[in-house]
Design a protein around this motif. Structure first.
Motif, PDB file in Angstrom:
ATOM      1  N   GLU A  71       0.853  -1.193   0.000  1.00 21.00           N
ATOM      2  CA  GLU A  71       0.000   0.000   0.000  1.00 21.00           C
ATOM      3  C   GLU A  71       0.889   1.242   0.000  1.00 21.00           C
ATOM      4  OE1 GLU A  71      -3.242   0.180  -0.096  1.00 21.00           O
ATOM      5  OE2 GLU A  71      -3.925  -1.852   0.397  1.00 21.00           O
ATOM      6  N   LEU A  72       0.376   2.338  -0.541  1.00 19.55           N
ATOM      7  CA  LEU A  72       1.117   3.592  -0.448  1.00 19.55           C
ATOM      8  C   LEU A  72       1.191   4.022   1.014  1.00 19.55           C
ATOM      9  CD1 LEU A  72      -0.080   5.876  -3.388  1.00 19.55           C
ATOM     10  CD2 LEU A  72       1.846   4.300  -3.326  1.00 19.55           C
ATOM     11  N   PRO A  73       2.372   4.300   1.525  1.00 14.27           N
ATOM     12  CA  PRO A  73       2.462   4.712   2.935  1.00 14.27           C
ATOM     13  C   PRO A  73       1.868   6.095   3.141  1.00 14.27           C
ATOM     14  CG  PRO A  73       4.585   4.949   1.840  1.00 14.27           C
ATOM     15  CD  PRO A  73       3.682   4.260   0.861  1.00 14.27           C
ATOM     16  N   GLU A  74       1.340   6.294   4.320  1.00 12.56           N
ATOM     17  CA  GLU A  74       0.855   7.626   4.681  1.00 12.56           C
ATOM     18  C   GLU A  74       2.044   8.523   5.003  1.00 12.56           C
ATOM     19  OE1 GLU A  74      -2.125   8.714   4.438  1.00 12.56           O
ATOM     20  OE2 GLU A  74      -3.093   6.784   3.995  1.00 12.56           O
ATOM     21  N   VAL A  75       1.911   9.797   4.701  1.00 12.01           N
ATOM     22  CA  VAL A  75       2.982  10.760   4.948  1.00 12.01           C
ATOM     23  C   VAL A  75       2.409  11.903   5.783  1.00 12.01           C
ATOM     24  CG1 VAL A  75       4.632  12.363   3.912  1.00 12.01           C
ATOM     25  CG2 VAL A  75       4.169  10.176   2.803  1.00 12.01           C
ATOM     26  N   ALA A  76       3.024  12.166   6.900  1.00 11.17           N
ATOM     27  CA  ALA A  76       2.559  13.251   7.766  1.00 11.17           C
ATOM     28  C   ALA A  76       2.773  14.601   7.089  1.00 11.17           C
ATOM     29  CB  ALA A  76       3.298  13.208   9.103  1.00 11.17           C
ATOM     30  N   ALA A  77       1.808  15.497   7.265  1.00  5.49           N
ATOM     31  CA  ALA A  77       1.888  16.814   6.625  1.00  5.49           C
ATOM     32  C   ALA A  77       3.127  17.577   7.067  1.00  5.49           C
ATOM     33  CB  ALA A  77       0.630  17.616   6.941  1.00  5.49           C
ATOM     34  N   ASP A  78       3.510  17.409   8.337  1.00  7.52           N
ATOM     35  CA  ASP A  78       4.684  18.146   8.808  1.00  7.52           C
ATOM     36  C   ASP A  78       5.993  17.539   8.321  1.00  7.52           C
ATOM     37  OD1 ASP A  78       4.717  15.838  10.297  1.00  7.52           O
ATOM     38  OD2 ASP A  78       4.507  16.816  12.247  1.00  7.52           O
ATOM     39  N   GLY A  79       5.898  16.390   7.641  1.00  3.22           N
ATOM     40  CA  GLY A  79       7.094  15.771   7.087  1.00  3.22           C
ATOM     41  C   GLY A  79       7.359  16.153   5.642  1.00  3.22           C
ATOM     42  N   LEU A  80       6.454  16.944   5.052  1.00  3.53           N
ATOM     43  CA  LEU A  80       6.614  17.357   3.662  1.00  3.53           C
ATOM     44  C   LEU A  80       7.567  18.543   3.551  1.00  3.53           C
ATOM     45  CD1 LEU A  80       2.873  17.219   2.493  1.00  3.53           C
ATOM     46  CD2 LEU A  80       4.661  15.515   2.067  1.00  3.53           C
ATOM     47  N   GLN A  81       8.316  18.564   2.454  1.00  8.06           N
ATOM     48  CA  GLN A  81       9.153  19.720   2.159  1.00  8.06           C
ATOM     49  C   GLN A  81       8.267  20.870   1.682  1.00  8.06           C
ATOM     50  OE1 GLN A  81      12.502  19.758   2.747  1.00  8.06           O
ATOM     51  NE2 GLN A  81      12.170  17.702   3.591  1.00  8.06           N
ATOM     52  N   PRO A  82       8.726  22.116   1.809  1.00 11.19           N
ATOM     53  CA  PRO A  82       7.926  23.251   1.330  1.00 11.19           C
ATOM     54  C   PRO A  82       7.545  23.091  -0.135  1.00 11.19           C
ATOM     55  CG  PRO A  82       9.771  24.018   2.649  1.00 11.19           C
ATOM     56  CD  PRO A  82       9.982  22.543   2.466  1.00 11.19           C
ATOM     57  N   GLY A  83       6.257  23.151  -0.428  1.00 10.28           N
ATOM     58  CA  GLY A  83       5.776  23.018  -1.798  1.00 10.28           C
ATOM     59  C   GLY A  83       5.650  21.586  -2.285  1.00 10.28           C
ATOM     60  N   GLU A  84       6.009  20.606  -1.460  1.00  6.07           N
ATOM     61  CA  GLU A  84       5.955  19.210  -1.893  1.00  6.07           C
ATOM     62  C   GLU A  84       4.517  18.693  -1.851  1.00  6.07           C
ATOM     63  OE1 GLU A  84       8.206  14.937  -1.038  1.00  6.07           O
ATOM     64  OE2 GLU A  84       8.166  16.484   0.522  1.00  6.07           O
ATOM     65  N   ASN A  85       4.132  17.967  -2.890  1.00  5.29           N
ATOM     66  CA  ASN A  85       2.798  17.385  -2.968  1.00  5.29           C
ATOM     67  C   ASN A  85       2.753  16.092  -2.154  1.00  5.29           C
ATOM     68  OD1 ASN A  85       0.760  15.415  -4.324  1.00  5.29           O
ATOM     69  ND2 ASN A  85       0.144  17.423  -5.110  1.00  5.29           N
ATOM     70  N   ALA A  86       1.683  15.912  -1.368  1.00  6.70           N
ATOM     71  CA  ALA A  86       1.591  14.729  -0.503  1.00  6.70           C
ATOM     72  C   ALA A  86       1.552  13.432  -1.310  1.00  6.70           C
ATOM     73  CB  ALA A  86       0.352  14.832   0.378  1.00  6.70           C
ATOM     74  N   PHE A  87       0.870  13.448  -2.467  1.00  6.35           N
ATOM     75  CA  PHE A  87       0.812  12.239  -3.296  1.00  6.35           C
ATOM     76  C   PHE A  87       2.189  11.902  -3.860  1.00  6.35           C
ATOM     77  CE2 PHE A  87      -3.739  13.536  -3.685  1.00  6.35           C
ATOM     78  CZ  PHE A  87      -4.282  12.402  -3.100  1.00  6.35           C
ATOM     79  N   ASP A  88       2.945  12.938  -4.260  1.00  5.18           N
ATOM     80  CA  ASP A  88       4.308  12.698  -4.744  1.00  5.18           C
ATOM     81  C   ASP A  88       5.145  12.037  -3.662  1.00  5.18           C
ATOM     82  OD1 ASP A  88       3.222  14.189  -6.763  1.00  5.18           O
ATOM     83  OD2 ASP A  88       4.829  15.669  -6.854  1.00  5.18           O
ATOM     84  N   ALA A  89       5.001  12.526  -2.454  1.00  2.70           N
ATOM     85  CA  ALA A  89       5.792  12.000  -1.340  1.00  2.70           C
ATOM     86  C   ALA A  89       5.418  10.550  -1.043  1.00  2.70           C
ATOM     87  CB  ALA A  89       5.594  12.867  -0.100  1.00  2.70           C
ATOM     88  N   ARG A  90       4.134  10.228  -1.095  1.00  6.31           N
ATOM     89  CA  ARG A  90       3.693   8.862  -0.826  1.00  6.31           C
ATOM     90  C   ARG A  90       4.221   7.893  -1.884  1.00  6.31           C
ATOM     91  NH1 ARG A  90      -2.613   8.612   0.179  1.00  6.31           N
ATOM     92  NH2 ARG A  90      -2.039   6.500   0.827  1.00  6.31           N
ATOM     93  N   LEU A  91       4.151   8.299  -3.145  1.00  3.10           N
ATOM     94  CA  LEU A  91       4.647   7.426  -4.213  1.00  3.10           C
ATOM     95  C   LEU A  91       6.161   7.264  -4.122  1.00  3.10           C
ATOM     96  CD1 LEU A  91       4.195   5.715  -6.685  1.00  3.10           C
ATOM     97  CD2 LEU A  91       4.148   7.802  -8.075  1.00  3.10           C
ATOM     98  N   SER A  92       6.866   8.354  -3.855  1.00  5.14           N
ATOM     99  CA  SER A  92       8.325   8.280  -3.716  1.00  5.14           C
ATOM    100  C   SER A  92       8.722   7.362  -2.570  1.00  5.14           C
ATOM    101  CB  SER A  92       8.909   9.682  -3.484  1.00  5.14           C
ATOM    102  OG  SER A  92       8.699  10.503  -4.608  1.00  5.14           O
ATOM    103  N   ALA A  93       7.986   7.435  -1.457  1.00  8.93           N
ATOM    104  CA  ALA A  93       8.282   6.586  -0.311  1.00  8.93           C
ATOM    105  C   ALA A  93       8.047   5.118  -0.640  1.00  8.93           C
ATOM    106  CB  ALA A  93       7.428   7.004   0.888  1.00  8.93           C
TER     107      ALA A  93
END
Length: 269
Positions: A71-93
């Motif tokens: 499953e795509l892992p959940e990513v905490a909002a405070d773990g995102l880089q400035p301007g980073e999309n949450a879906f991008d971060a989940r797929l990258s993870a």
């Protein structure tokens, strides 16, 4: 690095999840480590296919080659880089988790335009686009003149693939190998089938994809889903005598895997 196979288009019902499951299982059977992701976060047909397989194997106390679905892992909002999309971060993870333990990662995209699908296409080393063999699905790839059947221009989906190719080129990555797979091919050389084939060949030269035959319309594909099985599993699940339709369908799977020309995959198996 793992070779990433993306199965996508922007139309439902074309056989994306069936293609994913059969290609993934075939590769595991060939001895490869295969990671699997489903980006259709609502329906998750590919994910449910793998879950059905695991449940069936548990019930029957069987062991069959199975892709490593995550499953795509959940990513905490405070773990995102400035301007980073949450879906991008989940797929990258998810990719980062699978890459060290996978030779191939196969990704099933939803039948609609989403941010996840767009990003996945830019990650594809091999892009597989299943389509039903009709001009209804051909419209997914290009606009066509209704009088002459001549291609007038690429579709929005084809333009998305073009943008993904541009992004890869800018990043110095190798080009996407794009294969359009013709599913539900009729057994007879019907007039419409010939016209679709001619239009595809013309379009392939213009926008750069290969055409491959896929799966015919067969009841067996729908029957296998609830148990999570593929045509390559039948003998190991007690089906000793395959009928001619099942044998032909199994050969279609083998032919498709061969036609993908994946690195390290021998020509025949």
């Amino acid at each position: 690095m793992a070779h990433i196979i993306v199965v996508g288009n922007e139309k439902g019902g074309s056989g994306k999840s069936t293609t994913c499951m059969h290609v993934a299982t075939a590769l595991v059977r060939l001895g490869f480590r295969v990671g699997a992701l489903d980006l259709d976060l609502r329906q998750k047909t590919f994910g449910r296919y793998v879950e059905n397989r695991r449940a069936y194997l548990d019930r029957m106390t069987l062991t069959l080659p199975t892709p490593d679905y995550r499953e795509l892992p959940e990513v905490a909002a405070d773990g995102l880089q400035p301007g980073e999309n949450a879906f991008d971060a989940r797929l990258s993870a998810a990719i980062a988790e699978l890459e060290p333990v996978s030779d191939f990662i196969i990704i099933d995209c939803p039948g609609s335009h989403t941010r996840l699908s767009q990003v996945a296409h830019s990650l594809a080393d091999t892009l597989v686009t299943p389509m039903n063999d009709s001009f209804v699905d051909f419209d997914l790839l290009a606009r066509i003149d209704p009088e002459t059947n001549r291609v007038k221009g690429p579709s929005i989906y084809s333009e998305m693939v073009w943008n993904a190719r541009q992004l890869r080129a800018q990043a110095g990555l190798k080009p996407i190998d794009w294969i359009v797979v013709r599913n539900r091919l009729g057994a007879q050389q019907m007039h419409n089938k010939k016209k679709v084939g001619a239009a595809l060949e013309e379009l392939a030269k213009r926008i750069g994809f290969r055409v491959a035959p896929g799966f015919s319309e067969r009841v067996i594909f729908r029957e296998l889903f609830p148990r999570g099985l593929t045509l390559l599993d039948l003998r190991e699940t007690g089906v000793d005598q395959l009928n001619l339709s099942n044998i032909a369908a199994r050969q279609e799977v083998r032919d498709l895997v061969t036609e993908l020309r994946l690195p390290g995959v021998r020509a025949e198996f």
